[in-house]
Write a protein that holds these residues in place. Structure first.
Motif, PDB file in Angstrom:
ATOM      1  N   ARG A 127       0.819  -1.217   0.000  1.00 30.17           N
ATOM      2  CA  ARG A 127       0.000   0.000   0.000  1.00 30.17           C
ATOM      3  C   ARG A 127       0.853   1.266   0.000  1.00 30.17           C
ATOM      4  NH1 ARG A 127      -5.340   1.251   1.397  1.00 30.17           N
ATOM      5  NH2 ARG A 127      -5.598   3.413   2.117  1.00 30.17           N
ATOM      6  N   LEU A 128       2.097   1.138   0.433  1.00 30.17           N
ATOM      7  CA  LEU A 128       2.990   2.299   0.487  1.00 30.17           C
ATOM      8  C   LEU A 128       3.594   2.652  -0.868  1.00 30.17           C
ATOM      9  CD1 LEU A 128       4.907   1.591   3.817  1.00 30.17           C
ATOM     10  CD2 LEU A 128       2.874   2.991   3.443  1.00 30.17           C
ATOM     11  N   ILE A 129       3.362   1.835  -1.882  1.00 28.93           N
ATOM     12  CA  ILE A 129       3.847   2.166  -3.234  1.00 28.93           C
ATOM     13  C   ILE A 129       2.956   3.281  -3.771  1.00 28.93           C
ATOM     14  CG2 ILE A 129       4.296   1.315  -5.556  1.00 28.93           C
ATOM     15  CD1 ILE A 129       4.630  -1.466  -4.368  1.00 28.93           C
ATOM     16  N   HIS A 130       3.437   4.471  -3.722  1.00 29.98           N
ATOM     17  CA  HIS A 130       2.645   5.660  -4.044  1.00 29.98           C
ATOM     18  C   HIS A 130       3.044   6.155  -5.433  1.00 29.98           C
ATOM     19  CE1 HIS A 130       0.641   9.516  -3.511  1.00 29.98           C
ATOM     20  NE2 HIS A 130       0.134   9.075  -2.364  1.00 29.98           N
ATOM     21  N   THR A 164      18.339  17.240 -12.828  1.00 25.02           N
ATOM     22  CA  THR A 164      18.758  16.015 -13.506  1.00 25.02           C
ATOM     23  C   THR A 164      18.398  14.808 -12.656  1.00 25.02           C
ATOM     24  OG1 THR A 164      20.937  16.036 -12.462  1.00 25.02           O
ATOM     25  CG2 THR A 164      20.701  17.255 -14.524  1.00 25.02           C
ATOM     26  N   ALA A 165      18.586  13.643 -13.219  1.00 21.06           N
ATOM     27  CA  ALA A 165      18.215  12.408 -12.525  1.00 21.06           C
ATOM     28  C   ALA A 165      19.115  12.109 -11.327  1.00 21.06           C
ATOM     29  CB  ALA A 165      18.265  11.230 -13.501  1.00 21.06           C
ATOM     30  N   VAL A 166      20.206  12.851 -11.160  1.00 19.95           N
ATOM     31  CA  VAL A 166      21.086  12.609 -10.017  1.00 19.95           C
ATOM     32  C   VAL A 166      20.365  12.906  -8.708  1.00 19.95           C
ATOM     33  CG1 VAL A 166      22.058  14.938  -9.873  1.00 19.95           C
ATOM     34  CG2 VAL A 166      23.448  12.978  -9.195  1.00 19.95           C
ATOM     35  N   ASN A 167      19.276  13.700  -8.785  1.00 21.18           N
ATOM     36  CA  ASN A 167      18.498  13.974  -7.573  1.00 21.18           C
ATOM     37  C   ASN A 167      17.950  12.698  -6.954  1.00 21.18           C
ATOM     38  OD1 ASN A 167      18.941  16.564  -8.349  1.00 21.18           O
ATOM     39  ND2 ASN A 167      16.847  17.039  -8.874  1.00 21.18           N
ATOM     40  N   PHE A 168      17.737  11.673  -7.762  1.00 19.89           N
ATOM     41  CA  PHE A 168      17.127  10.449  -7.261  1.00 19.89           C
ATOM     42  C   PHE A 168      18.034   9.704  -6.291  1.00 19.89           C
ATOM     43  CE2 PHE A 168      14.503  10.514 -11.277  1.00 19.89           C
ATOM     44  CZ  PHE A 168      13.318  10.749 -10.621  1.00 19.89           C
ATOM     45  N   THR A 169      19.347   9.886  -6.411  1.00 21.67           N
ATOM     46  CA  THR A 169      20.256   9.094  -5.581  1.00 21.67           C
ATOM     47  C   THR A 169      20.070   9.396  -4.102  1.00 21.67           C
ATOM     48  OG1 THR A 169      21.970  10.760  -5.981  1.00 21.67           O
ATOM     49  CG2 THR A 169      21.963   8.812  -7.405  1.00 21.67           C
ATOM     50  N   SER A 170      20.055  10.692  -3.752  1.00 18.48           N
ATOM     51  CA  SER A 170      19.853  11.048  -2.343  1.00 18.48           C
ATOM     52  C   SER A 170      18.429  10.728  -1.906  1.00 18.48           C
ATOM     53  CB  SER A 170      20.144  12.543  -2.127  1.00 18.48           C
ATOM     54  OG  SER A 170      19.313  13.333  -2.943  1.00 18.48           O
ATOM     55  N   TRP A 171      17.472  10.894  -2.817  1.00 21.96           N
ATOM     56  CA  TRP A 171      16.072  10.602  -2.473  1.00 21.96           C
ATOM     57  C   TRP A 171      15.885   9.115  -2.186  1.00 21.96           C
ATOM     58  CZ3 TRP A 171      12.471   7.592  -5.189  1.00 21.96           C
ATOM     59  CH2 TRP A 171      11.156   7.692  -4.743  1.00 21.96           C
ATOM     60  N   PHE A 219      14.572   5.128   1.332  1.00 22.68           N
ATOM     61  CA  PHE A 219      14.706   3.725   1.748  1.00 22.68           C
ATOM     62  C   PHE A 219      15.037   3.630   3.231  1.00 22.68           C
ATOM     63  CE2 PHE A 219      17.244  -0.062   2.557  1.00 22.68           C
ATOM     64  CZ  PHE A 219      16.417  -1.063   2.051  1.00 22.68           C
ATOM     65  N   LEU A 220      15.971   4.479   3.666  1.00 20.94           N
ATOM     66  CA  LEU A 220      16.417   4.412   5.060  1.00 20.94           C
ATOM     67  C   LEU A 220      15.294   4.770   6.030  1.00 20.94           C
ATOM     68  CD1 LEU A 220      18.903   3.988   6.911  1.00 20.94           C
ATOM     69  CD2 LEU A 220      19.287   6.445   6.764  1.00 20.94           C
ATOM     70  N   SER A 221      14.659   5.921   5.766  1.00 23.89           N
ATOM     71  CA  SER A 221      13.637   6.395   6.702  1.00 23.89           C
ATOM     72  C   SER A 221      12.299   5.707   6.502  1.00 23.89           C
ATOM     73  CB  SER A 221      13.455   7.904   6.557  1.00 23.89           C
ATOM     74  OG  SER A 221      12.978   8.217   5.269  1.00 23.89           O
ATOM     75  N   LEU A 249      12.442   2.001   8.844  1.00 25.04           N
ATOM     76  CA  LEU A 249      11.666   2.380  10.026  1.00 25.04           C
ATOM     77  C   LEU A 249      10.308   1.706  10.027  1.00 25.04           C
ATOM     78  CD1 LEU A 249      12.420   6.188  10.501  1.00 25.04           C
ATOM     79  CD2 LEU A 249      13.261   4.267  11.838  1.00 25.04           C
ATOM     80  N   PHE A 250       9.652   1.657   8.860  1.00 28.64           N
ATOM     81  CA  PHE A 250       8.329   1.036   8.813  1.00 28.64           C
ATOM     82  C   PHE A 250       8.423  -0.462   9.090  1.00 28.64           C
ATOM     83  CE2 PHE A 250       4.772  -0.994   6.640  1.00 28.64           C
ATOM     84  CZ  PHE A 250       3.702  -0.275   7.162  1.00 28.64           C
ATOM     85  N   ARG A 251       9.527  -1.054   8.667  1.00 29.37           N
ATOM     86  CA  ARG A 251       9.679  -2.499   8.826  1.00 29.37           C
ATOM     87  C   ARG A 251      10.031  -2.863  10.263  1.00 29.37           C
ATOM     88  NH1 ARG A 251       9.630  -6.989   9.711  1.00 29.37           N
ATOM     89  NH2 ARG A 251      10.274  -8.805   8.489  1.00 29.37           N
TER      90      ARG A 251
END
Length: 378
Positions: A306-309, A324-331, A336-338, A342-344
Motif C-alpha cells: 500500500r505504500l507504493i505511491h 537532472t536524474a542525479v536527484n534520485f540518488t539522495s532521495w 529507503f532508510l527512513s 523504520l516502517f519495517r
C-alpha cells in the motif's frame, strides 16, 4: 530516467540522436537549436508560414520523457486518490455536510487558539484578483491576456485550456492558473504542519503573508541587481563556458511558453505534431495505481504494498529539466532508510514521526541553500 531515456535515445525514437540526450532547449530537425524569434511576427504571435518553412519544434529525449511523465502524473493522481482514499474522502465529506465533525486530538488542542477569519482570505483573494485584472487591462499590449482569460485562469486551477499562439499570455495564464494553485497547496501543507505542531493559525497566516510580500521585493530587487551586474545574463551563446548564470529554470519556463503558447500543443503533441504518442502516458498513468491496488487486495498481509505511491514516484520528475536524474540518488537513500527500514522495524516511530521528518527535511534544505550560498558562493 536511467533506463528508458537512454534506451529511447539508443533506439533513436523521434530522431533522438539528432539532439543532445539531455537538454531543455528546443531544436530543429537537423539538430540545430531552434531560433524562436524567427517564427514570431511583430505582435509576437506565431508566423505560420515561417514555421512551416523551418519545420517542427523538436525536444531532447530527456525533455520529451519528462513531459510524458507529467501527463501520467495527472491521471495517476486522480485514480490513486479514488482507489486508496475515495471511501475516506466520501465519508469525511458526508460527515462534514451532515454536521457530524469528529475531532481528533490535534484539532482539540488547536481549539485553544483563535482561528483565522475567512474574511482575511477573502480580502487577499479580492485584492489579488483586482490587481490581476488591472495588470491585464493596463498592460494589455505587453501581457496580451484579456481580462476574461485572467478570470478563467483564476477560476480554473485543476483543469485549464491554455491560450494558443500567444506565448506571453500563456505565461500569464500559467502564473494565475497553475502557479497560484501550486502555491495554495503549499500554504495548505504549511497549515497542516502547523496544525500538528500546534502553531497558532493566525501566527501561521501572518508568517505566510509577510513571507510572500517580502519575497516579491527580494526577487524583484535581486533580478534588477543581476541584470545590471552580469552582462549577457541568461544568454548561453554569449556567456563563457564556466559561467553559472545560465538561468536554467527560466529557460524551461520560456520553452514551455513556446510549446504551449506560441506553437501550441496541437503542433507538438496533437495530430500536427511529432510527439502524439506521448499522450498514451495518460493511459499508463491511470493503469499504474490500479496494478498496485490489485496487488494490495491480493496480498492484504503485505502492508508495504500500500505504500507504493505512484503519484509520488512519477511526480518526483516534476522539476526535470532543469534538474537532472542525479536527484534520485539522495532521495532513494533517504527514502529507503527512513521509509522502509523504520516502517519495517519500528512502525511506531514511522507512524509518529514520518510527517515531522518530512517537514524537517524541507526546512533543512531551505536553510542549507542559504548557508551554502553565503559560505561558499557569495
Amino acid at each position: 530516467m536511467y533506463v528508458i531515456t537512454p534506451l529511447s535515445y539508443w533506439l533513436n525514437l523521434y530522431h533522438a540522436k539528432n539532439f543532445p540526450i539531455f537538454s531543455e532547449d528546443l531544436f530543429m530537425t537537423n539538430g540545430e537549436q531552434y531560433d524562436i524569434l524567427s517564427i514570431v511576427d511583430s505582435k509576437f504571435h506565431l508566423d505560420r508560414n515561417v514555421y512551416a518553412k523551418n519545420g517542427p519544434v523538436n525536444l531532447s529525449t530527456f525533455f520529451a520523457m519528462t513531459y510524458g511523465l507529467g501527463f501520467a502524473t495527472l491521471s495517476v493522481m486522480l485514480v490513486h486518490v479514488l482507489l486508496f482514499s475515495g471511501s475516506d474522502l466520501w465519508k469525511q465529506t458526508r460527515n462534514a455536510c451532515g454536521g457530524n465533525k469528529k475531532m481528533d486530538i490535534h484539532t482539540k488542542l488547536m481549539k485553544n487558539y483563535n482561528t483565522v477569519p475567512m474574511w482575511w482570505f477573502l480580502v487577499i483573494l479580492v485584492v489579488n484578483i483586482a490587481a490581476i485584472l488591472f495588470a491585464c487591462q493596463h498592460y494589455n499590449a505587453s501581457l496580451q491576456l484579456p481580462w476574461l482569460g485572467a478570470l478563467l485562469a483564476c477560476a480554473i486551477a485543476l483543469y485549464f485550456t491554455l491560450p494558443i499562439e500567444r506565448p506571453v499570455a500563456n505565461m500569464c495564464f500559467k502564473v494565475y492558473g497553475y502557479i497560484s494553485m501550486a502555491q495554495a497547496l503549499t500554504f495548505l501543507a504549511d497549515f497542516k504542519l502547523g496544525h500538528y505542531m500546534k502553531i497558532p493559525p493566525r501566527a501561521m497566516f501572518m508568517a505566510q503573508v509577510v513571507g510572500t510580500v517580502l519575497a516579491v521585493f527580494v526577487y524583484t530587487i535581486t533580478a534588477w541587481w543581476l541584470m545590471g551586474e552580469i552582462p549577457h545574463l541568461c544568454d548561453t551563446s554569449m556567456l563563457p563556458r564556466d559561467n553559472p548564470w545560465t538561468c536554467p529554470m527560466d529557460r524551461v519556463f520560456f520553452d514551455a511558453s513556446v510549446i504551449w503558447g506560441l506553437v501550441g500543443p496541437r503542433r507538438i503533441f496533437g495530430d500536427l505534431g511529432e510527439y502524439g504518442k506521448i499522450n498514451w502516458s495518460f493511459l499508463g498513468g491511470a493503469i499504474a495505481p490500479v496494478l498496485v491496488w490489485l496487488a494490495h487486495k491480493a496480498f492484504l498481509s503485505q502492508k508495504w504494498i500500500r505504500l507504493i505511491h505512484m503519484p509520488v514516484l512519477l511526480g518526483a520528475t516534476a522539476m526535470m529539466p532543469p534538474a537532472t536524474a542525479v536527484n534520485f540518488t539522495s532521495w532513494i537513500f533517504l527514502g529507503f532508510l527512513s521509509g522502509f527500514v523504520l516502517f519495517r522495524y519500528r512502525p511506531d516511530w514511522w507512524k509518529r514521526y514520518n510527517y515531522i521528518l518530512s517537514g524537517g527535511l524541507d526546512a533543512g534544505t531551505a536553510f542549507m541553500t542559504v548557508l551554502l550560498f553565503l559560505a561558499l558562493q557569495s
